[in-house]
Design a protein around this motif. Structure first.
Motif, short mmCIF file in Angstrom:
data_model
loop_
_atom_site.label_atom_id
_atom_site.label_comp_id
_atom_site.label_asym_id
_atom_site.label_seq_id
_atom_site.Cartn_x
_atom_site.Cartn_y
_atom_site.Cartn_z
N SER A 109 0.85 -1.19 0.00
CA SER A 109 0.00 0.00 0.00
C SER A 109 0.89 1.24 0.00
CB SER A 109 -0.91 0.01 1.24
OG SER A 109 -1.70 1.18 1.25
N SER A 145 -2.06 5.62 0.56
CA SER A 145 -3.47 5.23 0.57
C SER A 145 -4.05 5.28 1.97
CB SER A 145 -3.64 3.82 -0.01
OG SER A 145 -3.22 3.78 -1.35
N CYS A 162 -5.23 -5.60 4.97
CA CYS A 162 -5.71 -5.65 3.60
C CYS A 162 -5.62 -7.07 3.04
CB CYS A 162 -4.92 -4.69 2.72
SG CYS A 162 -5.21 -2.93 3.08
N ILE A 214 -2.37 -1.33 -3.44
CA ILE A 214 -3.19 -0.13 -3.32
C ILE A 214 -2.31 1.10 -3.48
CG2 ILE A 214 -4.90 1.09 -1.92
CD1 ILE A 214 -5.37 -1.46 -0.36
N ALA A 259 -7.19 0.14 -5.67
CA ALA A 259 -6.73 -1.23 -5.44
C ALA A 259 -6.67 -1.99 -6.76
CB ALA A 259 -7.67 -1.95 -4.48
#
Length: 380
Positions: A100, A103, A111, A146, A151
């Protein structure tokens, strides 16, 4: 069952255009190039073909879907809405990895858990499984990436990274990735009928990749891929891809390729790697100081990754290597020289400004690829 897929070829920074050129050479058009990735739509046969043939890509992934995800509920519902059953069979094993960047959802472990749960729910629903998916079959590694709240869900088709050709049985202190080595060759205009040398050959990766290119041997021919065991891609597609690679290889192409290094130990490593790659007779290896380079032919190519600051602690020794290299190559003006280094004073030490320079990354080290074009001498 899917007939076409959206594919993502991941690439090291600076190599995206090289990967895109390779993808187009395989016959796939409408290529989209972004930082670190090359995307295109293709039939299922592209999965084995790209895994076998792409010399500079890191992995080939299927893009299952993309959507905005600012909450965990949004991530769950967006993931569950995708058609996972088109890719993963009832017994499929689907581990989830993630990353990620910039984000709202910054906890990668959370996640991953949410994506895992959402995919499992969708597969249970579609395959009619009451309790939990067995996950006893082939591996379908899912990645949730992401970026700025968007995503992207992919499935890795390669397994071990594509730089793992399977021939490297030994390596020196700072080996190049095979994918970068192949790119260094492809960023030149070297052709198989011209001589080629690496005066700091180390474990021989640049020259082994050059020999594979010279004889048009698919770099993935001697390894396995995660998607070989998938129901999505029938065995015939893999057989066709391997047969194509065998037919296109030009084993009769004569090559004049030489690797030299001052260290006899790394020369032995390079020899063993070449043997493992099936190229034992194609590359000449010499223990030699770069200053002692006296080529027998004109119009050759030097492609090399000499020691630099991060790889050798003695800065004065590095500087002298560059000075000697510049002097050596000035005595051979018909030779084109391609040198990869992170040393910002390289041109000054080498004694000439490069005709062209390209920014690349050797792992996490920012480097420049200095290109000096030789003055062609016509043959008698």
């Amino acid at each position: 069952m899917k007939k076409t897929v959206k594919l993502l070829a991941t690439a090291a920074m600076g190599l995206e255009a090289v990967v895109a050129k390779e993808v187009r050479a395989l016959g796939y058009e409408d290529v989209i190039v972004e930082n670190g990735k090359v995307m295109f739509e293709a039939d299922l046969a592209a999965i084995p073909r790209c895994n076998l043939w792409l010399r500079t890509a890191d992995r080939i992934k299927i893009i299952v879907g993309e959507f905005e995800a600012k909450s965990f509920d949004g991530l769950f519902e967006g993931t569950k809405a995708l058609d996972w059953e088109q890719y993963i069979p009832e017994e499929g094993n689907f581990p989830v990895i993630g990353k990620s960047v910039k984000s709202t959802l910054f906890s990668v472990p959370d996640c991953q858990k949410i994506v895992k749960k959402a995919v499992a729910e969708k597969l249970k629903q579609k395959h009619g499984v009451a309790i939990q998916m067995p996950e006893t079959g082939a591996v379908y590694r899912i990645e949730v990436a992401i970026l700025k709240d968007i995503a992207t869900l992919t499935i890795d088709t390669s397994g071990v990274g594509l730089h793992k050709r399977g021939y490297r049985v030994g390596q020196g202190e700072a080996p190049l990735k095979e994918t970068l080595a192949a790119a260094l060759v492809q960023l030149t205009n070297w052709k198989p009928d011209f001589p080629l040398i690496d005066l700091f050959c180390g474990s021989g990766t640049i020259l082994i990749e050059a020999a594979l290119i010279g004889q048009n041997i698919a770099p993935g021919f001697n390894r396995e891929f995660a998607s070989e065991g998938w129901e999505l891609i029938n065995d015939q597609l893999w057989e066709n891809a391997f047969e194509e690679a065998e037919q296109l290889a030009n084993y009769d192409q004569i090559l004049d390729i030489t690797g030299s290094d001052l260290d006899p130990k790394v020369i032995e490593i390079a020899k063993q790697n070449a043997i493992e790659a099936g190229l034992a007779e194609l590359i000449n290896w010499k223990q030699m100081n770069a200053r002692d380079f006296y080529p027998k032919r004109n119009n050759g190519y030097l492609i090399t990754n000499p020691p630099y600051g991060e790889r050798l602690n003695n800065k004065e020794e590095v500087s002298q290597i560059y000075r000697d290299l510049g002097e050596t190559m000035r005595q051979n003006p018909s030779w084109s020289n391609y040198v990869l280094t992170s040393n910002e004073n390289f041109e000054k030490l080498y004694g000439a400004k490069a005709t062209k320079k390209r920014k690349l990354f050797n792992g996490f080290i920012k480097v420049d690829y200095y290109q000096y074009f030789g003055k062609y001498i016509k043959k008698d």
